[in-house]
Scaffold this active site. Sequence first.
Site, PDB file in Angstrom:
ATOM      1  N   SER A   3       0.830  -1.205   0.000  1.00  0.00           N
ATOM      2  CA  SER A   3       0.000   0.000   0.000  1.00  0.00           C
ATOM      3  C   SER A   3       0.864   1.254   0.000  1.00  0.00           C
ATOM      4  CB  SER A   3      -0.931   0.014   1.216  1.00  0.00           C
ATOM      5  OG  SER A   3      -1.508   1.294   1.316  1.00  0.00           O
ATOM      6  N   HIS A  52      -1.076  -1.192  -4.381  1.00  0.00           N
ATOM      7  CA  HIS A  52      -2.373  -0.824  -3.795  1.00  0.00           C
ATOM      8  C   HIS A  52      -2.434   0.686  -3.554  1.00  0.00           C
ATOM      9  CE1 HIS A  52      -5.964  -1.988  -1.402  1.00  0.00           C
ATOM     10  NE2 HIS A  52      -5.606  -1.031  -0.558  1.00  0.00           N
ATOM     11  N   ASP A  68      -4.744   3.739  -2.050  1.00  0.00           N
ATOM     12  CA  ASP A  68      -5.858   4.032  -1.145  1.00  0.00           C
ATOM     13  C   ASP A  68      -6.334   5.465  -1.337  1.00  0.00           C
ATOM     14  OD1 ASP A  68      -6.157   1.644   0.545  1.00  0.00           O
ATOM     15  OD2 ASP A  68      -4.078   2.053   1.090  1.00  0.00           O
ATOM     16  N   MET A 112      -8.973   8.291  -0.317  1.00  0.00           N
ATOM     17  CA  MET A 112      -9.886   8.620   0.797  1.00  0.00           C
ATOM     18  C   MET A 112     -10.427  10.027   0.612  1.00  0.00           C
ATOM     19  SD  MET A 112      -7.573   7.322   3.963  1.00  0.00           S
ATOM     20  CE  MET A 112      -6.736   5.728   3.915  1.00  0.00           C
ATOM     21  N   HIS A 171      -8.186   1.149  -4.374  1.00  0.00           N
ATOM     22  CA  HIS A 171      -9.167   0.948  -3.302  1.00  0.00           C
ATOM     23  C   HIS A 171      -9.777   2.308  -2.971  1.00  0.00           C
ATOM     24  CE1 HIS A 171      -9.701  -0.159   1.273  1.00  0.00           C
ATOM     25  NE2 HIS A 171     -10.857  -0.024   0.643  1.00  0.00           N
ATOM     26  N   MET A 197     -12.021   4.567  -0.919  1.00  0.00           N
ATOM     27  CA  MET A 197     -12.760   4.750   0.339  1.00  0.00           C
ATOM     28  C   MET A 197     -13.461   6.093   0.250  1.00  0.00           C
ATOM     29  SD  MET A 197      -9.825   3.209   2.761  1.00  0.00           S
ATOM     30  CE  MET A 197      -8.656   3.317   1.418  1.00  0.00           C
ATOM     31  N   MET A 206     -11.692  -5.818   4.730  1.00  0.00           N
ATOM     32  CA  MET A 206     -10.949  -4.896   5.595  1.00  0.00           C
ATOM     33  C   MET A 206     -10.712  -5.588   6.936  1.00  0.00           C
ATOM     34  SD  MET A 206     -10.210  -2.136   3.970  1.00  0.00           S
ATOM     35  CE  MET A 206      -9.299  -1.577   5.398  1.00  0.00           C
ATOM     36  N   ASP A 242      -6.840  -6.494   3.812  1.00  0.00           N
ATOM     37  CA  ASP A 242      -6.213  -5.172   3.907  1.00  0.00           C
ATOM     38  C   ASP A 242      -6.286  -4.652   5.336  1.00  0.00           C
ATOM     39  OD1 ASP A 242      -5.323  -2.601   3.437  1.00  0.00           O
ATOM     40  OD2 ASP A 242      -6.981  -2.025   2.120  1.00  0.00           O
TER      41      ASP A 242
HETATM   42  C1  DX5 Z   1      -6.532   1.502   5.361  1.00  0.00           C
HETATM   43  C2  DX5 Z   1      -6.069   1.206   3.973  1.00  0.00           C
HETATM   44  C3  DX5 Z   1      -4.972   0.227   3.917  1.00  0.00           C
HETATM   45  C4  DX5 Z   1      -3.733   0.644   4.663  1.00  0.00           C
HETATM   46  C5  DX5 Z   1      -3.140  -0.600   5.250  1.00  0.00           C
HETATM   47  O1  DX5 Z   1      -7.669   2.250   5.352  1.00  0.00           O
HETATM   48  O2  DX5 Z   1      -7.128   0.683   3.181  1.00  0.00           O
HETATM   49  O3  DX5 Z   1      -4.660  -0.174   2.589  1.00  0.00           O
HETATM   50  O4  DX5 Z   1      -2.781   1.285   3.854  1.00  0.00           O
HETATM   51  O5  DX5 Z   1      -2.082  -0.225   6.056  1.00  0.00           O
HETATM   52  P1  DX5 Z   1      -1.363  -1.228   7.060  1.00  0.00           P
HETATM   53  O6  DX5 Z   1      -0.841  -2.377   6.256  1.00  0.00           O
HETATM   54  O7  DX5 Z   1      -0.284  -0.358   7.630  1.00  0.00           O
HETATM   55  O8  DX5 Z   1      -2.385  -1.645   8.081  1.00  0.00           O
HETATM   56 ZN    ZN Z   2      -6.577  -0.261   1.159  1.00  0.00          ZN
END
Ligand code: DX5
Ligand code: ZN
Length: 214
Positions: free
Chosen positions: A6, A31, A33, A35, A64, A66, A135, A173
Amino acid sequence: MQVSPSLLSADFGNLACDIRMINDSDASMLHLDVMDGVFVPNISFGFPVMQHVKELCDKPLDVHLMIVDPQKFIHEVKDCGAAFMTVHYEACTHLHRVVQQIKAAGMRAGVALNPATPVGLLRDIIADLDMVLLMSVNPGFGGQQFITQTLNKVRELRSLIAVSQSHALIEVDGGVNMQTGSLLAEAGADVLVAGNYVFKSANPHETIAALSRL
Ligand code: DX5
Ligand code: ZN
């Protein structure tokens, strides 16, 4: 085991360097993320940054989202070079339509479930999915602790996929490290996302290799 590091935990001051490391590693994908500060209590990065990532990264991009209303951004995500576009079950009123639109745009479609959302809710759509992202922390931040109940969800999803003759990959994840990763491998996960565990390790390249041997 497929590993999808990620980028959220990478050095945002020098993404090119971390992406070169990913290109040279055993990672199966990268990956990303996204947000929005509404669906989750944090804001990460958006399309302008992802356009640069697309130019630099040789691995398939595993995006991904969010965010609320992810159906509004299917074409933008495609334009950023996404191989997988994953939307949250909890963010889509018309999930079936969104999944069809993602596939019509030429991407593979993933659906993410928050920790409190049951796997059984996917029964009537599982055959259409290319990926389910479970998740294993509440989304929004890297570096949180793995929620153990996720192991039961992986096993339940594995049997739902088998009975539905679905080809969906199971991605997990949040809070992934060697210990939780090996339990997830045993439970039937296909893809591990790892942020902090990879990027805060002394040798990220070797950490990715070790996870991929699980
Ligand atoms: C959290 C993200 C993850 C995050 C995971 O909301 O969707 O992808 O980066 O991070 P770690 O591996 O540090 O828990
Ligand atoms: Zn993620």
